[in-house]
Motif scaffolding. Structure first.
Motif, PDB file in Angstrom:
ATOM      1  N   THR A 124       0.861  -1.228  -0.062  1.00 31.67           N
ATOM      2  CA  THR A 124      -0.014   0.003   0.004  1.00 31.67           C
ATOM      3  C   THR A 124       0.848   1.311   0.079  1.00 31.67           C
ATOM      4  OG1 THR A 124      -1.532  -1.264   1.139  1.00 31.67           O
ATOM      5  CG2 THR A 124      -1.782   1.275   1.216  1.00 31.67           C
ATOM      6  N   VAL A 125       0.393   2.214  -1.075  1.00 29.79           N
ATOM      7  CA  VAL A 125       1.523   3.254  -1.061  1.00 29.79           C
ATOM      8  C   VAL A 125       0.613   4.599  -1.178  1.00 29.79           C
ATOM      9  CG1 VAL A 125       3.289   2.387  -2.119  1.00 29.79           C
ATOM     10  CG2 VAL A 125       1.421   3.071  -3.626  1.00 29.79           C
ATOM     11  N   LEU A 126       0.964   5.726  -0.506  1.00 24.85           N
ATOM     12  CA  LEU A 126       0.194   7.135  -0.642  1.00 24.85           C
ATOM     13  C   LEU A 126       0.681   7.792  -1.707  1.00 24.85           C
ATOM     14  CD1 LEU A 126      -1.833   8.945   0.815  1.00 24.85           C
ATOM     15  CD2 LEU A 126       0.279   9.880   1.986  1.00 24.85           C
ATOM     16  N   LEU A 127      -0.214   7.931  -2.741  1.00 19.54           N
ATOM     17  CA  LEU A 127       0.073   8.571  -4.000  1.00 19.54           C
ATOM     18  C   LEU A 127      -0.838   9.680  -4.355  1.00 19.54           C
ATOM     19  CD1 LEU A 127       0.375   5.178  -6.174  1.00 19.54           C
ATOM     20  CD2 LEU A 127       2.278   6.700  -5.208  1.00 19.54           C
ATOM     21  N   GLY A 128      -0.575  10.844  -4.241  1.00 15.05           N
ATOM     22  CA  GLY A 128      -1.238  12.094  -4.437  1.00 15.05           C
ATOM     23  C   GLY A 128      -2.263  12.345  -3.655  1.00 15.05           C
TER      24      GLY A 128
END
Length: 103
Positions: A15-19
């Motif tokens: 899981t990644v935080l993108l924008g």
């Protein structure tokens, strides 16, 4: 543009935080190619999309994702689609913001 860190394993999830969006990825190598399941803020928006070189993974603005994901072969061979053993080195996954060009 942001590089998403991957490891050369046949199956992985992250899981990644993108924008400002929480994007979940599950990548699986199958005999027919590398496939991705994608979640946006905990909701599945795409299941079983094939990963191909320089081809947007989501490419559906109505799904609500700002930006897109794209694999790029660092060896420049546009006919070579990603395989798990090159993830993170030869095949790099990028998140590109709306309007950005594919690297």
């Amino acid at each position: 543009m942001q590089v998403i860190p991957l490891t050369p394993t046949p199956s992985q999830s992250l899981t990644v935080l993108l924008g400002g969006q929480n994007v979940g990825l599950v990548l699986r190598q199958r005999s027919t190619g590398l496939y991705a399941d994608i979640t946006l803020n905990g909701k599945l928006i795409y299941a079983g999309v094939i990963c191909q070189d320089r081809t947007l993974l989501v490419n559906r603005p109505y799904l609500g994702m700002k930006g897109d994901l794209v694999f790029v072969d660092q060896q420049g061979k546009t006919d070579s689609d990603p395989t798990y053993d090159g993830l993170g080195s030869r095949y790099v996954l990028y998140w590109i913001e709306p309007g950005e060009a594919i690297p």
